[in-house]
Design a protein around this motif. Structure first.
Motif, PDB file in Angstrom:
ATOM      1  N   SER A   1     -20.212  65.366  52.052  1.00 41.17           N
ATOM      2  CA  SER A   1     -20.527  64.261  51.135  1.00 41.17           C
ATOM      3  C   SER A   1     -19.975  64.549  49.744  1.00 41.17           C
ATOM      4  O   SER A   1     -19.444  63.652  49.083  1.00 41.17           O
ATOM      5  CB  SER A   1     -22.041  64.039  51.054  1.00 41.17           C
ATOM      6  N   MET A   2     -20.135  65.800  49.296  1.00 44.96           N
ATOM      7  CA  MET A   2     -19.632  66.184  47.971  1.00 44.96           C
ATOM      8  C   MET A   2     -18.108  66.070  47.912  1.00 44.96           C
ATOM      9  O   MET A   2     -17.552  65.589  46.925  1.00 44.96           O
ATOM     10  CB  MET A   2     -20.047  67.633  47.651  1.00 44.96           C
ATOM     11  N   GLU A   3     -17.445  66.512  48.981  1.00 47.38           N
ATOM     12  CA  GLU A   3     -15.975  66.427  49.037  1.00 47.38           C
ATOM     13  C   GLU A   3     -15.517  64.967  48.983  1.00 47.38           C
ATOM     14  O   GLU A   3     -14.567  64.627  48.280  1.00 47.38           O
ATOM     15  CB  GLU A   3     -15.436  67.090  50.315  1.00 47.38           C
ATOM     16  N   GLU A   4     -16.218  64.105  49.739  1.00 49.87           N
ATOM     17  CA  GLU A   4     -15.875  62.673  49.734  1.00 49.87           C
ATOM     18  C   GLU A   4     -16.062  62.065  48.353  1.00 49.87           C
ATOM     19  O   GLU A   4     -15.252  61.285  47.879  1.00 49.87           O
ATOM     20  CB  GLU A   4     -16.752  61.916  50.754  1.00 49.87           C
ATOM     21  N   LEU A   5     -17.157  62.471  47.705  1.00 45.16           N
ATOM     22  CA  LEU A   5     -17.455  61.973  46.364  1.00 45.16           C
ATOM     23  C   LEU A   5     -16.363  62.409  45.385  1.00 45.16           C
ATOM     24  O   LEU A   5     -15.900  61.614  44.560  1.00 45.16           O
ATOM     25  CB  LEU A   5     -18.824  62.513  45.920  1.00 45.16           C
ATOM     26  N   LYS A   6     -15.944  63.663  45.502  1.00 46.07           N
ATOM     27  CA  LYS A   6     -14.877  64.178  44.626  1.00 46.07           C
ATOM     28  C   LYS A   6     -13.587  63.380  44.815  1.00 46.07           C
ATOM     29  O   LYS A   6     -12.919  63.019  43.848  1.00 46.07           O
ATOM     30  CB  LYS A   6     -14.593  65.655  44.950  1.00 46.07           C
ATOM     31  N   ARG A   7     -13.265  63.115  46.100  1.00 42.04           N
ATOM     32  CA  ARG A   7     -12.037  62.360  46.399  1.00 42.04           C
ATOM     33  C   ARG A   7     -12.116  60.955  45.798  1.00 42.04           C
ATOM     34  O   ARG A   7     -11.157  60.448  45.224  1.00 42.04           O
ATOM     35  CB  ARG A   7     -11.814  62.273  47.914  1.00 42.04           C
ATOM     36  N   GLU A   8     -13.285  60.333  45.940  1.00 39.63           N
ATOM     37  CA  GLU A   8     -13.465  58.974  45.422  1.00 39.63           C
ATOM     38  C   GLU A   8     -13.329  58.955  43.901  1.00 39.63           C
ATOM     39  O   GLU A   8     -12.704  58.072  43.326  1.00 39.63           O
ATOM     40  CB  GLU A   8     -14.832  58.421  45.834  1.00 39.63           C
ATOM     41  N   LEU A   9     -13.918  59.968  43.239  1.00 41.70           N
ATOM     42  CA  LEU A   9     -13.847  60.051  41.772  1.00 41.70           C
ATOM     43  C   LEU A   9     -12.401  60.257  41.333  1.00 41.70           C
ATOM     44  O   LEU A   9     -11.953  59.675  40.355  1.00 41.70           O
ATOM     45  CB  LEU A   9     -14.729  61.189  41.257  1.00 41.70           C
ATOM     46  N   LYS A  10     -11.684  61.107  42.083  1.00 35.86           N
ATOM     47  CA  LYS A  10     -10.295  61.398  41.762  1.00 35.86           C
ATOM     48  C   LYS A  10      -9.454  60.105  41.855  1.00 35.86           C
ATOM     49  O   LYS A  10      -8.664  59.788  40.976  1.00 35.86           O
ATOM     50  CB  LYS A  10      -9.737  62.443  42.720  1.00 35.86           C
ATOM     51  N   SER A  11      -9.662  59.341  42.955  1.00 39.67           N
ATOM     52  CA  SER A  11      -8.893  58.102  43.142  1.00 39.67           C
ATOM     53  C   SER A  11      -9.285  57.073  42.094  1.00 39.67           C
ATOM     54  O   SER A  11      -8.482  56.246  41.670  1.00 39.67           O
ATOM     55  CB  SER A  11      -9.079  57.548  44.543  1.00 39.67           C
ATOM     56  N   PHE A  12     -10.549  57.130  41.651  1.00 38.08           N
ATOM     57  CA  PHE A  12     -11.027  56.200  40.634  1.00 38.08           C
ATOM     58  C   PHE A  12     -10.340  56.475  39.288  1.00 38.08           C
ATOM     59  O   PHE A  12      -9.940  55.594  38.569  1.00 38.08           O
ATOM     60  CB  PHE A  12     -12.547  56.353  40.498  1.00 38.08           C
ATOM     61  N   LYS A  13     -10.182  57.785  38.988  1.00 38.60           N
ATOM     62  CA  LYS A  13      -9.524  58.189  37.736  1.00 38.60           C
ATOM     63  C   LYS A  13      -8.062  57.771  37.740  1.00 38.60           C
ATOM     64  O   LYS A  13      -7.493  57.358  36.746  1.00 38.60           O
ATOM     65  CB  LYS A  13      -9.624  59.700  37.546  1.00 38.60           C
ATOM     66  N   ASN A  14      -7.429  57.916  38.941  1.00 40.13           N
ATOM     67  CA  ASN A  14      -6.015  57.542  39.028  1.00 40.13           C
ATOM     68  C   ASN A  14      -5.893  56.033  38.956  1.00 40.13           C
ATOM     69  O   ASN A  14      -4.955  55.438  38.640  1.00 40.13           O
ATOM     70  CB  ASN A  14      -5.431  58.026  40.368  1.00 40.13           C
TER      71      ASN A  14
END
Length: 255
Positions: A242-255
């Motif tokens: 879940s944490m990894e998915e959240l990190k990926r989502e945040l990363k894509s959100f920043k981009n």
């Protein structure tokens, strides 16, 4: 093998002639090499793929094809993936039908048969999470959704009325014309197709046509009996994912 006089061959030929196709034209339409002559002579078996194509292209009920039903045509879904039959109890309240592994094998062909549902167990869950929508229970078969869903466990699915309503990366029960699958769904750039993903990485994703889907149920809970050896490591792994998915989502959100 069938025989030239067998009911499925007689019905197969009837569909071809009613639609004014030659044996060669009908073969091309159904993805058969050369001609349908060998099928009509009883030399070649009617494969599951041909039965599915007759249903998809002409609305032919597989049970009628094999002489087990008088209902020749079924309504084909054109993006409508809502439940084809809703069941109610003696007080006219909608209930939850349970589809076990054995019943799941016949579910795709009986999806519009009201009587068929009456032989399946049904119950009601008096919780707010199971109100204001249609729900159905399906039993997990096989290991393609390990570790989250084990063989023999039950998932509760909430009815989805159209593919647009389905969300990316959620788990769904997908009712095809020939099978019932529990998979994670991913939409594709081509809106006529979706990708069905197993949680068990040993299984490759399946690319399927939206028109080959009869019903979709969004999994919102499960019933498990695997509580003999509770393990914190599974929960820890789940939290990590879940944490990894959240990190990926945040990363894509920043981009």
């Amino acid at each position: 093998m069938g025989t030239p006089g067998s009911i499925e061959i007689k019905h197969f030929k009837e569909v071809r002639e009613e639609n004014n196709y030659t044996q060669t034209e009908f073969a091309a339409l159904l993805g058969i090499k050369n001609s349908t002559a060998d099928i009509e002579r009883g030399r070649t078996k009617l494969s599951g793929k041909i039965v599915a194509e007759l249903l998809r292209q002409f609305g032919i009920n597989p049970l009628w094809l094999f002489g087990e039903s008088g209902q020749k045509y079924l309504k084909i879904s054109k993006g409508d993936v809502s439940p084809k039959v809703i069941t109610v109890d003696s007080s006219d309240n909608e209930n939850i039908v349970l589809v076990n592994q054995k019943a799941a094998a016949g579910y795709p062909h009986n999806v519009q048969d009201v009587e068929w549902y009456n032989q399946l167990p049904a119950f009601d869950i008096p919780l707010p999470e199971f109100r204001n929508a249609s729900y159905r229970g399906f039993q997990i078969e096989g290991d393609s959704m390990l570790p989250d869903y084990r063989p023999g466990e039950w998932v509760m699915g909430k009815a989805v009325s159209s593919i647009e309503e389905a969300s990316n990366n959620r788990v769904y029960v997908i009712v095809m014309y020939d099978s019932v699958l529990v998979k994670k769904l991913q939409k594709m750039p081509d809106p006529s197709k979706v990708l069905l993903i197993s949680l068990n990485e040993e299984y490759l994703p399946l690319e399927i046509n939206v028109h080959d889907i009869q019903e979709i149920w969004q999994v919102n809970s499960k019933l498990t009996f695997n509580l003999d050896n509770p393990s914190n490591s599974g929960l820890f792994q789940e939290l990590q994912q879940s944490m990894e998915e959240l990190k990926r989502e945040l990363k894509s959100f920043k981009n």
